[in-house]
Each structure stands twice: as structure tokens, then as C-alpha cells.
Design a protein around this motif. Structure first.
Motif, PDB file in Angstrom:
ATOM      1  N   LEU A 574     -11.041  -2.694 -12.331  1.00 53.56           N
ATOM      2  CA  LEU A 574     -10.334  -1.617 -13.037  1.00 53.56           C
ATOM      3  C   LEU A 574      -9.700  -2.182 -14.292  1.00 53.56           C
ATOM      4  CD1 LEU A 574      -8.503   0.456 -10.271  1.00 53.56           C
ATOM      5  CD2 LEU A 574     -10.688   0.890 -11.357  1.00 53.56           C
ATOM      6  N   GLY A 575      -9.977  -1.555 -15.430  1.00 52.33           N
ATOM      7  CA  GLY A 575      -9.434  -2.012 -16.711  1.00 52.33           C
ATOM      8  C   GLY A 575      -7.988  -1.602 -16.906  1.00 52.33           C
ATOM      9  N   VAL A 647     -12.641  -3.369  -4.794  1.00 52.14           N
ATOM     10  CA  VAL A 647     -12.138  -3.141  -6.144  1.00 52.14           C
ATOM     11  C   VAL A 647     -11.121  -4.220  -6.473  1.00 52.14           C
ATOM     12  CG1 VAL A 647     -10.884  -1.492  -7.603  1.00 52.14           C
ATOM     13  CG2 VAL A 647     -12.430  -0.649  -5.854  1.00 52.14           C
ATOM     14  N   ILE A 648     -11.178  -4.746  -7.710  1.00 45.32           N
ATOM     15  CA  ILE A 648     -10.174  -5.734  -8.136  1.00 45.32           C
ATOM     16  C   ILE A 648      -9.103  -4.998  -8.931  1.00 45.32           C
ATOM     17  CG2 ILE A 648      -9.741  -7.738  -9.614  1.00 45.32           C
ATOM     18  CD1 ILE A 648     -12.456  -8.801  -8.870  1.00 45.32           C
ATOM     19  N   VAL A 649      -7.854  -5.031  -8.455  1.00 42.39           N
ATOM     20  CA  VAL A 649      -6.783  -4.323  -9.169  1.00 42.39           C
ATOM     21  C   VAL A 649      -5.775  -5.266  -9.807  1.00 42.39           C
ATOM     22  CG1 VAL A 649      -6.883  -2.241  -7.765  1.00 42.39           C
ATOM     23  CG2 VAL A 649      -5.324  -4.064  -7.118  1.00 42.39           C
ATOM     24  N   GLN A 650      -5.829  -6.564  -9.480  1.00 41.90           N
ATOM     25  CA  GLN A 650      -4.722  -7.390  -9.984  1.00 41.90           C
ATOM     26  C   GLN A 650      -4.920  -7.931 -11.394  1.00 41.90           C
ATOM     27  OE1 GLN A 650      -4.348 -11.345  -8.207  1.00 41.90           O
ATOM     28  NE2 GLN A 650      -5.186 -10.534  -6.315  1.00 41.90           N
ATOM     29  N   LEU A 651      -5.996  -7.500 -12.077  1.00 44.27           N
ATOM     30  CA  LEU A 651      -6.216  -8.016 -13.438  1.00 44.27           C
ATOM     31  C   LEU A 651      -5.869  -7.000 -14.517  1.00 44.27           C
ATOM     32  CD1 LEU A 651      -9.640  -9.783 -12.819  1.00 44.27           C
ATOM     33  CD2 LEU A 651      -7.375 -10.804 -12.774  1.00 44.27           C
ATOM     34  N   ALA A 656      -3.887  -0.555 -13.300  1.00 48.16           N
ATOM     35  CA  ALA A 656      -4.738  -0.725 -12.131  1.00 48.16           C
ATOM     36  C   ALA A 656      -3.893  -0.805 -10.861  1.00 48.16           C
ATOM     37  CB  ALA A 656      -5.582  -1.981 -12.304  1.00 48.16           C
ATOM     38  N   LEU A 657      -2.724  -1.483 -10.947  1.00 46.40           N
ATOM     39  CA  LEU A 657      -1.874  -1.639  -9.762  1.00 46.40           C
ATOM     40  C   LEU A 657      -1.396  -0.300  -9.222  1.00 46.40           C
ATOM     41  CD1 LEU A 657       0.528  -4.668 -10.205  1.00 46.40           C
ATOM     42  CD2 LEU A 657      -1.379  -4.414  -8.655  1.00 46.40           C
TER      43      LEU A 657
END
Length: 950
Positions: A574-575, A647-651, A656-657
Motif C-alpha cells: 500500500l502506497g 498486504v504490507i502496511v508498514q511502509l 497505509a497504517l
């Protein structure tokens, strides 16, 4: 004529730290340019002082110099690399062009025998010097607004007398409209003229007759050595002349131009580009068109470089302008290059759009107390979003949903303005939320003719709004059972969100969603393919829309979906949405590295983002790019379509968080640190219990949900007290208060702005030293990647402080405490991936201020300083592919690195420039020093004393 083989080594100049008017679109341009030169086997040397960018990654250029953008740095580089043949300055915005002119005037290029490519000095001078530009246009017969150049106050008075008001004042050699303003009458003329003359580095302004209410257009052009010119994109500003293009809502392709006028405009643009100089590269031309039957065209300006609009045009058409402009600069011709998306057609081919894009700027006025919020000739926005749709209405809705300002689109969310006077005021003095207010005005029954008379926005756009409102009224007559399928489909095709339809029908978002699924009204994905589907496109760059079903002769019904799902294991990243203060390009850097690392682990990577300026939305970074709002409904539909592993949310920063909770509730796997741990760190109460259990000291605190509770707490805590809301980024709304009156005022104000928020009050450690640590953890082992000490004391937001890596005066005892606390907290939160922890140090005791188990603003800075790809490592840990002990950490830094914040206060006259717990900087630069005896460090350190004495 193919590539010029004499060019074997090229210097590229970047745009430096991010400021208003010059954001990450130049990171995108520079990155493309470097990759383009590398394909041709040319050695690249990059000069840029911004550590948060992808372009300054060691893998991007052969030699990266993170040095200040000065002629001194250029001379150092040219001495170290005597083999450099040429310099390409068009990828670094106005900063790089100005630096290039300065080096030319000092004779540096001549001394070292360096060729200038992509532009020539004459072209820069003609386009930047308003007087020369005017004379050239006169010679080639291109109409311009009546104008005169003045260099003194007295000349200015004479011109004003001759032209009469209203007037426009524009400063020469500036960026983002600095020093430009409208003058409606003689009473404001003096102040604005002085301001303009001071803003211009050559003390010169152009005074022209204001073309109020004319329509504004932009064209993006490319030209090669053989004088072939292609027009990549036409862009229309919905806002008329008088609002800077960077602050205007823009639409591509142009919507309200007659074909004959468009052809005239093309011819004029090509003529202008051919006459400003003999160079191969890109150009951006701006025009004004009279809003009557005559459609007179007047040229406003031409920029011989890659601009903000080029990034937008690249994303809108899929034609990578910066990449092609670079190839042209090294001698290729357009007909020798291939179209990057179809791979079968040539680059001498104008893109055709079978969709519409709408760009809306993102402002941050809440960070600049006392700023003038009226939009005008000077750019004030800090970022932008773009929506792609099958119609203007759909694209407009998708763009408004991307802004992240707690709106679900136009109207239908109970947040409309209803007071007549307020609406008229906001329309008259163009406000940042005018895009919403037009809808409210129609809702309030104000006739279109009146709205047009006030705003001068073309009637075509206003009628589009009127249709949206009419549909809103129609749907509100039904309830969720009786709503017919064709109306629901129409609402979705016009971009209304499920949440808005639920508001109209007075039901839940999930009920609208379920009805949509039952009726078979689902999103389909279409390709951005540069050629309106005439040729097959090779690049997977998608947007969503809704279509009616197609019926085959044998009675089968289906909807045409162009996004084919593969068998591979997939990961969604997620951007971070639009740039804003507190969440900038640093998070885009992390997203790009996350995508690349997931690819290395064998996953198919999917990127979801809506910011047209960034590298993450470049079509060849991820395996699949969905250019969609980072908005729940859109994300959930993509996840249902693609069925990723997780899904990657920590970037992606706070954007995204904030979606983690919903993903978790819908049973979608979050890679790395779990939602429980992310939430625990945000919820100050539970987090402090965790600290207590681990014997870790923290400032005394309490939580309050009303002003009464806050006042009762104050007796226990002792002033000064730091007040802050939960779940915000960049210290939004934080204040330090010193007595009960201030406390009450602050709490009441915060709860009005953010209702139902849990406020945290803690005792503020006056005069403490602040430090922070970033670490990677896999749930068993913790590796600290960097510890930084802030030069400013506690109480200045970490994003606004100068941070020194490694710390310069923390004793062994303190350092050991920091390391121990970091290990304990990372493991107690079950961190899998990155974590950032902030500390306050007083009397050799280390207190915890906060912990964030995600990629922080400082990760790119540490990675650049130590020359190690930390985000790559952390992503592999999140995906479970590697453990911390699998990596061989080997940081390399001689001396110290300092992260210096950069502010854009000069765009706001009369603003409170005082720093505090709320972040105000728009960008950062990196400075390397050999020892603490360096003058630069001494200057910064003396500022610390100033803060402590306040």
C-alpha cells in the motif's frame, strides 16, 4: 542520427530538498533519466543533497554525491572525474537550471570542457527572462499579454499608471510562482511590487495586464535533433487564469477546447519550442484562451525542462517523458526509440487517451497558522493526487477520495456547507476546498450562471457537477431494497463511493456493497496503454471503472476485465498517497524498496497508490500497478480480484497504517508486525502498561476525553504539559501548555477538530536531550540500524530537528540504556520488520516518548549514511524469507551525517515561523562532516543554546 558516441560519462544535477513548488516529481524524473542512460552503457554521476530519494540510491548511478547543490560541489566532482563529457540539468527543476547558469557564468563548464545537453543556456535565459521572452514572441508573431519589465520601484509606478488595474506582478528567475501576485487596486500595489522585486534573484519583475477569467491550458512537448516534435498531452485547468497551475485542478485531455483552437494552439507551441533554442529534449508550454466565441490564444510561458506537469502527463498517458527526453539529449531521434508501453510502436507517436484524468492538489494550511488561504499566483500546495476514470465525473470523484481529508467524494457525506454567505465567500476568494463547495452551491440552489459569473469556471464543468447532484437527489428517493440496478450502476460509473450511496439511502456501507455484489455490479480493470487499445500493451498499469454487461449471441453475459490474474504468489504494497507535511517522499522510498525486495523473494508485486509525482507509481517498478485511491473500497476490490498472500502496511506511513484495522477485520493477512501490535503502540494507555511491565521509564501521563478530565489531570502532572491526539502523523495538533487556561483552550479546540479522540497529556521534560533509534526485528533478534541525537532540545518535532548520526555527546551509560530499551520494546511489541523509538534524556535517565513499529522518516537517511539497504532487509524479514542473523551488517560512515530540515515558510507571508511539537518542514537534506570541529556543526550547535535559553 543515432546515439552520440562521444558521450561516455554524464553528470546529472538533482533538485535538492523538497519545498513547495518542487516536490518528488523530480525524483521520478531523475530516476528515469539515470535508468535511461544506464541502458546505453553511459557512466552516470549524480549530485543531489536529498537523502530521502530513490535517485540517490547507490544502485541508481555509478557515483552518487550527497553534497550541497553549489558550484563548489560541482568543481569537486569535475576534478574527481576528469572523464565527464556532459551535464544534463533538465531533471532537477529550477534549482538545477539556476545552478547550471551560475556555473556557466563562472566559466566552470568551459574550464573543464563540459557540454550542456538537453537544453542550452540561451533557451534558459530566454524563457526565464520575461523581457527577452516577450520580445522573441513578438518577432515570431505569437500574442502575449501586454506587459512591461521593471527593475525599480519608480518604473513600476509608471507602468501601473499606464495599464490601470487589475495587474499581475511576476518575478523573474523564480519557481512555483514565488513573488507573484494579483493587484486589484492602488492601495496594495506598493507592498506587492516590493515583495516581487525582493523575490527575484536579479531584482526584476514583469507587470502585465491581468487576464482574469481566461481559460488556462498546458501542452507537454518533446523534440529531437531532426526537429521532429510530438505533443504528449494537453492539460486543461478547471480553475481559470489567476490560480497557479500547481494549485489548480487539472484535467487531461483538454475538455472544452474546439478542435480548430486546439490545432492553432499546437502550431503555436511547436513554433515556440523551435524558436527558443536549438536543443533536443522536453518542454512545457502554458496558454490562456479567451472564454468567448473568438477563443483568442495568448502564450503565458514556456519551460525548457521536465516539470511537475511532465510527471502528471507521464502518468496520465503512460509515456515516460523524462526517460525519452534523456534519450533525445544523448542524440537519439524519436523514430528510433520504441514506445515503452506497447513495445511495438515508435516513440514518434502521440498518445491517445480513452479515459480522463483529474489532478487535485493537496494543501497543508493547518501547519501554517495565520497563512493566507486564498489561492493565487503563488503555489501553496504540498502534494497532489490523480484519479483515472472513464468520464470526468468518475475521475473527479476518485481524485477527491484520494485526498485523505475525511471526505468520501463530492457531497453525500453530511459535511456540506449550507450557509449562503459562506458558500459565496469560498467561491469568490478561491479556497482550497472550492472543488467541494461548487457541489454545495448547486445543492443550496445557487444557479449555475451565478457560480460561473463568480468563479469563471467553464459551464461544461459546472454542468457535470449539476448531473452528479441530480443523481444524488434521484437515488435519495429510494431505499436499499427498492433502488433499481441501472441507477446503482450509473452512480458507480459516475464515481460515487459505496459510503456516499449508503448516505443517500440511509443504510450501511456494507449493505450497499452486498447489494452491488448480488446485482453483479463489480469493478473492472482497464489498461493505461497510450494508444486507446489500438495496439497490444505490454505493461500492466491499471485503473478501475464500472461497465454494463456485454451479451454474446448465445446469451452469456460478462464484463470485460483487462487485468488477468496470474497463478503466482502475490504481495500487495500500500502506497502513501499524496505528499504532505509529516508524510513525504521518505515513505515512497520505503514502498519502492519494499516492492523490489518482494520481487527478489519471488513474489508477484502489486502496488496501489494515487500520487502521480512518485517513483512508486512508475509503471515498471512493480509487476502490476493499480493507480487507485488508497481508500478502503478500492483496495478491498483489488484484493478480492488478485487474492494476494498478504498486504504490507508498514511502509506507506499513516495512510497505509490506518487501513490495517479494516484489513485485519476482513481477515486479510498483514505481513510483518500484526495489527494488534501496531494498535498497541498507537494506544498510549496500553503502551505505557507494556513499558511498566518491562521497567522502562516514561514521562508521567494520563488520557482525557473531555476538558474536565484534562483539568483534573493537570493537578497530578505538573506544568508544562504536552497535549497530543492519538492516531495522527507529523505531530498534528500537538501543543505544549503552561497553565490551566491554555490547557482548556487547547483541549476544547482539539476535540472540536477531531471529535471522540483520546487525548494524551504528559509531563513535558523541559530542556531534555532528544534521541531516536531505528531497528529491524524478526520477533527473536533485534538489530539497531542507527541511533541519532537531535541538536534541538525535546519539544521540537523530530522531523523539524537537525539529527546527528551517530550521537555526538551521549555517554556510554545513556547509549547502553537506549540499546536495552530498544531491544526490550521491539520484542515486547512482537515487531516483525521496522521500528522507530524516540527518547528523551534528562540527568542521564532515558525516558521513552513513543514507539512506532513501521518505516519511519529517518530510515532512508540512515540507509544513505551507512550505505546499506535497510528497507530491503526489513521487507525480507516481514515476508518471513530471512531472519535478522542472516544478514551481514556492515555500516560504513567516516565522521558524522547530519539530517537537516528544510522549510517553505517563504511561500507564506506573515506566518508564525516558530518551531514546536507540530511538524512544519517540507523536506530534508543530508550533510556529511569529518569531525565535530567542522564549522557547519558548530553553527547548528549554537542554535541549540538559543532554544535552551528561551
Amino acid at each position: 542520427m543515432p546515439k552520440n558516441n562521444n558521450l561516455k560519462s554524464i553528470l546529472i544535477i538533482g533538485s535538492g530538498p523538497i519545498i513547495i513548488g518542487q516536490a518528488c516529481e523530480f525524483d521520478y524524473a531523475g530516476t528515469q533519466s539515470l535508468r535511461s542512460l544506464r541502458e546505453d552503457g553511459i557512466e552516470t554521476i549524480l549530485l543531489n543533497s536529498n537523502p530521502a530519494t530513490i535517485m540517490t540510491d547507490p544502485s541508481m548511478a555509478d557515483h552518487v554525491y550527497l553534497k550541497p547543490l553549489t558550484t563548489k560541489s560541482i568543481v569537486e566532482i569535475l576534478k574527481a572525474h576528469p572523464n565527464i563529457d556532459a551535464v544534463l540539468p533538465t531533471m532537477g527543476g529550477q534549482t538545477a537550471l539556476n545552478l547550471c547558469i551560475e556555473a556557466d557564468e563562472k566559466g566552470i563548464w568551459e574550464d573543464f570542457g563540459i557540454k550542456l545537453i538537453g537544453v542550452d543556456i540561451d533557451a534558459i535565459n530566454i524563457t526565464e527572462d520575461r523581457e527577452k521572452f516577450k520580445q522573441l514572441m513578438g518577432r515570431i508573431g505569437i500574442p502575449v499579454a501586454p506587459a512591461k519589465t521593471v527593475t525599480s520601484y519608480l518604473q513600476g509606478k509608471e507602468v501601473a499608471q499606464e495599464f490601470g488595474f487589475p495587474l499581475v506582478i511576476r518575478a523573474s528567475f523564480t519557481l512555483g510562482g514565488s513573488g507573484a501576485s494579483f493587484v486589484h487596486g492602488p492601495e496594495e500595489f506598493d507592498e506587492k511590487l516590493t515583495y516581487g522585486l525582493e523575490a527575484s534573484p536579479i531584482h526584476e519583475v514583469l507587470i502585465d495586464k491581468a487576464l482574469l477569467g481566461w481559460k488556462e491550458y498546458e501542452l507537454e512537448l518533446l523534440r529531437d535533433k531532426n526537429d521532429n516534435v510530438v505533443i504528449i498531452c494537453s492539460i486543461e485547468n478547471m480553475d481559470p487564469m489567476g490560480i497557479h497551475t500547481g494549485d489548480s485542478i487539472t484535467v487531461a485531455p483538454a475538455m472544452t477546447l474546439s478542435d480548430t483552437t486546439y490545432q492553432r494552439m499546437r502550431d503555436m507551441a511547436i513554433k515556440m519550442m523551435r524558436n527558443i533554442g536549438d536543443f533536443a529534449g522536453g518542454c512545457n508550454v502554458q496558454f490562456a484562451v479567451s472564454p468567448d466565441e473568438k477563443e483568442d490564444i495568448i502564450a503565458i510561458e514556456i519551460n525548457p525542462r521536465v516539470s511537475r506537469s511532465s510527471a502528471l502527463a507521464s502518468k496520465a498517458t503512460g509515456y515516460p517523458i523524462a526517460k525519452i527526453a534523456t534519450k533525445l539529449a544523448i542524440g537519439y531521434n524519436l523514430d528510433e526509440l520504441e514506445n515503452q508501453i506497447t513495445k511495438s510502436t515508435s516513440a514518434l507517436f502521440e498518445p491517445t487517451l480513452d479515459y480522463v484524468i483529474v489532478k487535485i492538489p493537496r494543501w497543508n494550511f493547518d501547519k501554517f497558522e495565520g497563512a493566507d488561504r486564498t489561492l493565487g499566483l503563488q503555489m501553496k500546495s504540498v502534494g497532489e493526487v490523480m484519479g483515472i476514470g472513464r468520464s470526468f465525473q468518475e475521475a473527479l470523484h476518485k481524485a477527491t477520495q484520494s485526498l485523505e481529508i475525511k471526505r468520501n467524494g463530492l457531497g453525500a457525506d453530511g459535511k456540506s456547507h449550507t450557509k449562503y454567505d459562506e458558500i459565496i465567500e469560498k467561491l469568490t476568494y478561491a479556497s482550497w476546498d472550492r472543488v467541494f463547495v461548487i457541489y454545495d452551491a448547486i445543492q443550496a440552489g445557487i444557479p449555475l450562471s451565478r457560480i460561473h459569473e463568480i468563479t469563471k469556471i467553464d459551464m461544461w464543468f459546472l454542468r457535470q457537477y449539476e448531473e452528479l447532484y441530480a443523481l444524488d437527489v434521484e437515488i435519495s428517493k429510494f431505499d436499499k431494497e427498492s433502488l433499481p440496478k441501472d441507477l446503482l450502476l450509473e452512480a458507480k460509473q459516475k464515481g460515487f463511493a459505496d459510503r456516499q450511496i449508503a448516505h443517500m439511502l440511509d443504510c450501511l456501507e456494507s449493505e450497499v456493497y452486498n447489494k452491488r455484489v448480488d446485482l453483479g455490479i463489480n469493478r473492472v480493470y482497464k489498461l493505461v496503454d497510450t494508444c486507446a487499445a489500438e495496439f497490444k500493451a505490454e505493461t500492466p498499469y491499471y485503473y478501475s471503472t464500472f461497465e454494463a454487461e456485454i451479451e454474446t449471441p448465445d446469451g452469456k453475459r460478462y464484463v470485460d476485465n483487462e487485468s488477468k490474474v496470474s497463478e503466482k504468489k502475490k504481495i500487495v504494497v500500500l502506497g502513501s498517497g499524496p505528499n504532505r507535511i509529516g508524510q513525504g517522499i521518505e515513505f515512497d522510498y520505503s514502498c519502492v524498496h519494499g516492492v523490489l525486495a518482494a520481487s527478489e523473494c519471488g513474489y508477484e508485486t502489486i502496488m496501489i497508490n494515487c500520487n502521480p509525482e512518485t517513483v512508486s507509481t512508475d509503471f515498471d517498478i512493480a509487476d502490476k500497478l493499480y493507480f487507485e485511491p488508497v481508500f478502503w473500497e478500492h483496495i478491498y476490490d483489488i484484493i478480492r480480484h488478485e487474492k494476494p498472500e498478504g498486504v504490507i502496511v508498514q511502509l506507506g506511513g499513516q495512510t497505509a497504517l490506518k487501513l490495517a484495522e479494516k484489513l485485519d477485520r476482513y481477515g486479510i493477512k498483514i505481513m510483518g508486525t500484526s495489527y494488534e501490535a501496531l494498535d498497541l503502540a498507537e494506544d498510549r494507555g496500553s503502551f505505557s502498561k507494556l513499558l511498566q511491565a518491562n521497567d522502562i521509564p516514561y514521562p508521567e501521563f494520563g488520557t482525557a476525553e473531555t476538558a474536565e478530565e484534562a483539568l483534573a489531570l493537570a493537578d497530578e502532572l505538573d506544568f508544562p504539559i504536552l497535549v497530543r491526539p492519538s492516531y495522527v502523523l507529523g505531530g498534528q495538533g500537538m501543543k505544549i501548555v503552561i497553565n490551566k487556561d491554555e490547557l482548556e483552550e487547547t483541549v476544547v479546540d482539539l476535540l472540536r477538530k477531531i471529535p471522540n479522540n483520546k487525548l494524551l497529556l504528559d509531563h513535558y521534560l523541559d530542556g531534555a536531550i532528544e534521541a531516536e533509534a531505528d531497528a529491524i526485528c524478526d520477533g527473536e533478534d533485534v538489530h539497531i540500524i542507527g541511533i541519532m541525537e537531535h541538536i534541538e532540545p525535546c519539544g521540537i518535532h523530530s522531523g523539524d530537528s537537525n539529527a546527528v548520526l551517530p550521537p555526538f555527546n551521549l555517554g556510554d551509560l545513556v547509549m547502553q540504556q537506549i540499546k536495552d530499551h530498544t531491544h526490550k520494546i521491539a520484542l515486547a511489541l512482537n515487531t516483525v520488520g521496522l521500528i522507530n523509538i524516540q527518547f528523551a534524556i534528562k540527568d542521564d535517565m532515558v525516558y521513552i516518548i513513543e514507539a512506532n513499529p513501521r518505516a519511519s522518516r529517518t530510515v532512508p537517511f540512515i540507509a544513505k549514511a551507512y550505505k546499506e539497504p535497510y528497507v530491503n532487509y526489513a521487507t525480507k524479514v516481514m515476508l518471513g524469507h530471512k531472519k535478522v542473523k542472516d544478514f551481514n551488517f556492515n555500516p560504513q560512515l567516516d565522521g558524522y551525517a547530519i539530517k537537516q530540515p528544510v522549510f517553505s515558510f517563504n511561500k507564506f507571508h506573515k506566518v508564525n515561523k516558530q518551531l514546536g511539537p507540530e511538524m512544519k518542514s517540507t523536506g530534508e537534506s543530508i550533510l556529511f562532516i569529518d569531525s565535530l570541529k567542522d564549522d557547519a556543526f558548530y553553527d547548528l550547535y549554537s542554535r541549540r543554546k538559543m532554544y535552551l535559553s528561551k
